[in-house]
Design a protein around this motif. Structure first.
Motif, PDB file in Angstrom:
ATOM      1  N   VAL A   1      26.089  61.482  20.029  1.00 53.32           N
ATOM      2  CA  VAL A   1      25.433  60.652  21.044  1.00 53.32           C
ATOM      3  C   VAL A   1      25.764  59.178  20.822  1.00 53.32           C
ATOM      4  O   VAL A   1      25.712  58.678  19.689  1.00 53.32           O
ATOM      5  CB  VAL A   1      23.902  60.848  21.010  1.00 53.32           C
ATOM      6  CG1 VAL A   1      23.236  60.004  22.094  1.00 53.32           C
ATOM      7  CG2 VAL A   1      23.557  62.329  21.177  1.00 53.32           C
ATOM      8  N   LEU A   2      26.084  58.506  21.913  1.00 55.45           N
ATOM      9  CA  LEU A   2      26.328  57.059  21.894  1.00 55.45           C
ATOM     10  C   LEU A   2      25.172  56.355  22.600  1.00 55.45           C
ATOM     11  O   LEU A   2      24.872  56.660  23.761  1.00 55.45           O
ATOM     12  CB  LEU A   2      27.643  56.733  22.605  1.00 55.45           C
ATOM     13  CG  LEU A   2      27.917  55.249  22.911  1.00 55.45           C
ATOM     14  CD1 LEU A   2      28.068  54.446  21.623  1.00 55.45           C
ATOM     15  CD2 LEU A   2      29.165  55.098  23.778  1.00 55.45           C
TER      16      LEU A   2
ATOM     17  N   VAL B   1      26.013  57.141  17.365  1.00 53.89           N
ATOM     18  CA  VAL B   1      26.873  55.956  17.431  1.00 53.89           C
ATOM     19  C   VAL B   1      26.140  54.890  18.225  1.00 53.89           C
ATOM     20  O   VAL B   1      25.690  55.146  19.349  1.00 53.89           O
ATOM     21  CB  VAL B   1      28.228  56.296  18.092  1.00 53.89           C
ATOM     22  CG1 VAL B   1      29.123  55.070  18.127  1.00 53.89           C
ATOM     23  CG2 VAL B   1      28.898  57.451  17.354  1.00 53.89           C
ATOM     24  N   HIS B   2      26.014  53.709  17.637  1.00 56.02           N
ATOM     25  CA  HIS B   2      25.229  52.651  18.273  1.00 56.02           C
ATOM     26  C   HIS B   2      26.116  51.438  18.537  1.00 56.02           C
ATOM     27  O   HIS B   2      26.556  50.745  17.615  1.00 56.02           O
ATOM     28  CB  HIS B   2      24.059  52.251  17.370  1.00 56.02           C
ATOM     29  CG  HIS B   2      22.982  51.502  18.084  1.00 56.02           C
ATOM     30  ND1 HIS B   2      21.811  51.105  17.483  1.00 56.02           N
ATOM     31  CD2 HIS B   2      22.883  51.088  19.378  1.00 56.02           C
ATOM     32  CE1 HIS B   2      21.051  50.476  18.353  1.00 56.02           C
ATOM     33  NE2 HIS B   2      21.681  50.444  19.513  1.00 56.02           N
ATOM     34  N   SER B   3      26.410  51.203  19.818  1.00 54.55           N
ATOM     35  CA  SER B   3      27.276  50.104  20.232  1.00 54.55           C
ATOM     36  C   SER B   3      26.433  48.939  20.752  1.00 54.55           C
ATOM     37  O   SER B   3      25.660  49.105  21.703  1.00 54.55           O
ATOM     38  CB  SER B   3      28.236  50.588  21.325  1.00 54.55           C
ATOM     39  OG  SER B   3      28.882  49.504  21.954  1.00 54.55           O
ATOM     40  N   HIS B   4      26.590  47.785  20.119  1.00 51.11           N
ATOM     41  CA  HIS B   4      25.892  46.587  20.613  1.00 51.11           C
ATOM     42  C   HIS B   4      26.505  45.338  19.980  1.00 51.11           C
ATOM     43  O   HIS B   4      27.286  45.425  19.017  1.00 51.11           O
ATOM     44  CB  HIS B   4      24.393  46.661  20.323  1.00 51.11           C
ATOM     45  CG  HIS B   4      24.018  46.641  18.874  1.00 51.11           C
ATOM     46  ND1 HIS B   4      23.879  45.484  18.157  1.00 51.11           N
ATOM     47  CD2 HIS B   4      23.748  47.651  17.999  1.00 51.11           C
ATOM     48  CE1 HIS B   4      23.524  45.760  16.912  1.00 51.11           C
ATOM     49  NE2 HIS B   4      23.452  47.080  16.792  1.00 51.11           N
ATOM     50  N   HIS B   5      26.143  44.172  20.522  1.00 50.87           N
ATOM     51  CA  HIS B   5      26.649  42.911  19.985  1.00 50.87           C
ATOM     52  C   HIS B   5      25.517  42.001  19.531  1.00 50.87           C
ATOM     53  O   HIS B   5      25.691  40.791  19.396  1.00 50.87           O
ATOM     54  CB  HIS B   5      27.504  42.183  21.045  1.00 50.87           C
ATOM     55  CG  HIS B   5      26.808  42.017  22.366  1.00 50.87           C
ATOM     56  ND1 HIS B   5      27.114  42.803  23.457  1.00 50.87           N
ATOM     57  CD2 HIS B   5      25.808  41.200  22.771  1.00 50.87           C
ATOM     58  CE1 HIS B   5      26.355  42.451  24.481  1.00 50.87           C
ATOM     59  NE2 HIS B   5      25.553  41.473  24.081  1.00 50.87           N
ATOM     60  N   SER B   6      24.351  42.586  19.270  1.00 56.31           N
ATOM     61  CA  SER B   6      23.201  41.791  18.840  1.00 56.31           C
ATOM     62  C   SER B   6      23.480  41.125  17.494  1.00 56.31           C
ATOM     63  O   SER B   6      24.061  41.729  16.586  1.00 56.31           O
ATOM     64  CB  SER B   6      21.961  42.684  18.732  1.00 56.31           C
ATOM     65  OG  SER B   6      20.882  41.957  18.160  1.00 56.31           O
ATOM     66  N   LYS B   7      23.039  39.884  17.372  1.00 59.20           N
ATOM     67  CA  LYS B   7      23.176  39.147  16.119  1.00 59.20           C
ATOM     68  C   LYS B   7      21.917  39.226  15.265  1.00 59.20           C
ATOM     69  O   LYS B   7      21.830  38.579  14.209  1.00 59.20           O
ATOM     70  CB  LYS B   7      23.517  37.680  16.417  1.00 59.20           C
ATOM     71  CG  LYS B   7      24.863  37.497  17.130  1.00 59.20           C
ATOM     72  CD  LYS B   7      25.152  36.037  17.419  1.00 59.20           C
ATOM     73  CE  LYS B   7      26.484  35.890  18.148  1.00 59.20           C
ATOM     74  NZ  LYS B   7      26.776  34.458  18.471  1.00 59.20           N
TER      75      LYS B   7
END
Length: 541
Positions: free
Chosen positions: A298-299, A322-328
């Motif tokens: 799972v994404l 799978v964890h897609s992100h651009h959080s800082k």
């Protein structure tokens, strides 16, 4: 008289002359036909004022008459009907009466404003409670059969039984992501036995109890779907439709409170070659239960509150997460071994995803946790708002329509104690409607809004940041109180949220184990839910 009969038409006379003229007509009719061998029989068509006064005087003179009326009612155009078009019998509606018509030359609306509230979620219910307390006339229009808005769980996705998109984004295992002191509705304490971070069903029961306790249900028109809100002259014309009966109503109001929220229309990203992907793709709006992802790859896309919560929920069942992100944001949580952090997606193929760093993962299912769009399709251009996917502008104090200040949009604040903020906005709106304070001039409100917008743009940030409170939350409550005179939200609420945010950064699995108890307006205690006393036995400023 013509051929022994009398013809009179009275419907074009001024109202003040009708009774005099009709009385004179009755006398002429009686004397003019005195030589007839039989009594005259009169047909009166219509039971409005002309028909009723004619009936009265003919009756006084003992003249035989019948009144024929096409509706079930007397009074003609003087009877108000909220519907437009045709009546229940398929005939054109005769009346032209509108809600605020007055025989006075000048009507004083300020003494009896009429308010339309759209939506029976938390914003609609709190607004109802405060307006009811002040004796202000209001109606709540709710498109479903239920109160509570997004807090009501529905296992279905897509559309409801009436063909309307399901409003709720609630999922089975959701618990509040803020502690219960910040979830409390003013004047109605949360039960002591309520868990520190209650599940959706416990909190939903609390909302229903609030509505019942303050007798709000009788003010709600359920299954009334608002289709149009227009500014016409000095009033709001609100058109709504009964979903089951198909009846259309148009009513006039002095104020409109929009409380439909902004967590129902998914914000769907546009990613290259998404249509090639043969797995499933949903938005978090349609996420309900995690077990359907058992042993799946799972994404999850996005790292906002829902993205983090759903990722952990699904990870209990999935083969890989799978964890897609651009959080800082620096989350210090120790994630499970099958949790894989990835950057943004570059493109899809048939069986998986290529990320911007060039890596690839095979994926069975995708859950977009990418937020929601602002969506108010019923608001006409005459409302004076500029609405796009990510912003509603310009608003004074994050809620008052600057161009038409008798309209308020509730709950458009981000990074705040949302229930506390909505409750404060409802009290502010009620004080404004009652006339307890006067707004700054349009020029002053616009100047202040523009100043905020310029600061955001100078930082290279999108205008959507205009809805962020974050570190300004407590200042916001102070400004609302100073301007309107409402009781200030205690500073302790912002302090609790600040500490809770730190607990989330520390561990997303354990932050809900803390109990927060308010000591006074400025201090609180925090302890683990299993403890009987506050940690270190001390209050936190």
């Amino acid at each position: 008289m013509k051929n022994g009969e009398v013809f009179m038409k009275v419907d074009k006379l001024p109202l003040s002359m009708w009774s005099v003229w009709v009385g004179h007509f009755g006398q002429r009719l009686k004397s003019g036909l005195r030589d007839r061998s039989t009594k005259p029989r009169v047909c009166i068509i219509g039971a409005g004022i002309a028909g009723l006064t004619s009936s009265k005087y003919l009756k006084d003179e003992g003249i035989n008459f019948t009144v024929l009326e096409s509706t079930r009612y007397i009074g003609g155009t003087w009877r108000y009907d909220s519907r437009v078009g045709k009546d229940e019998n398929g005939l054109p509606l005769h009346t032209s009466m509108y809600m605020h018509l007055s025989l006075e030359r000048k009507e004083d609306r300020s003494t009896k404003p009429r308010v339309c509230i759209i939506g029976a979620g938390i914003a609609g219910l709190t607004s109802s409670k405060y307006l009811k307390d002040e004796g202000i006339n209001f109606t709540v229009l709710e498109s479903t059969r239920y109160i509570g808005g997004t807090w009501r769980y529905d296992p279905r996705v897509g559309k409801d039984e009436n063909g309307l998109p399901l409003h709720t984004s609630m999922y089975m295992h959701l618990r509040t992501n803020l502690p219960k002191p910040t979830m409390e509705l003013r004047g109605f304490p949360v039960p002591r036995e309520m868990q520190s971070f209650p599940s959706w069903n416990v909190y939903y029961e609390y909302i229903k109890s609030y509505a019942a306790h303050f007798d709000l249900y009788k003010h709600i028109k359920f299954l009334h779907f608002v289709t149009s809100v227009k500014r016409v002259g000095n009033v709001w014309k609100v058109k709504h439709k009964h979903i089951l009966k198909g009846e259309v109503f148009e009513e006039e109001y002095d104020f409109v409170i929009v409380g439909t929220g902004h967590f129902s229309k998914p914000n769907m990203p546009e990613i290259l070659h998404e249509k090639l992907f043969k797995g499933t793709i949903i938005h978090s709006h349609d996420y309900r239960v995690p077990d359907v992802f058992t042993n799946r790859h799972v994404l999850v896309v996005g790292a906002g509150p829902s993205g983090m919560d759903i990722a952990l929920d699904v990870a209990k069942y999935s083969k890989s997460l799978v964890h897609s992100h651009h959080s800082k944001v620096n989350f210090r949580t120790k994630f499970p071994d099958h949790y894989i952090r990835k950057p943004d997606i570059k493109e899809f193929n048939e069986t998986g995803v290529i990320f911007v760093d060039g890596t690839y993962e095979e994926i069975d299912d995708v859950i977009y946790c990418t937020g929601y769009e602002y969506d108010y399709p019923f608001l006409d251009k005459s409302c004076g708002l500029v609405i796009d996917k990510h912003s509603v502008i310009p608003l004074h104090k994050y809620m008052v329509n600057i161009n038409e200040p008798s309209m308020m949009i509730m709950g458009l604040v981000i990074r705040a104690c949302l229930v506390v903020a909505i409750d404060a906005q409802a009290r502010y709106a009620t004080a404004l409607i009652k006339g307890n304070f006067t707004l700054p001039s349009k020029e002053e409100m616009m100047s202040e809004w523009q100043r905020q917008a310029d600061i955001i743009r100078s930082k290279g940030r999108p205008i959507s940041d205009i809805h962020f409170l974050a570190e300004k939350e407590d200042q916001y409550y102070e400004e609302m109180s100073e301007e309107s005179g409402i009781d200030r939200v205690p500073p302790v609420m912002f302090k609790i949220r600040t500490m809770d945010t730190e607990a989330k950064l520390e561990n997303l699995y354990t932050y809900r184990n803390y109990v927060y108890e308010v000591i006074d307006r400025n201090t609180f205690t925090r302890r683990l839910e299993t403890e009987t006393k506050p940690a270190n036995n001390s209050a936190l400023p």
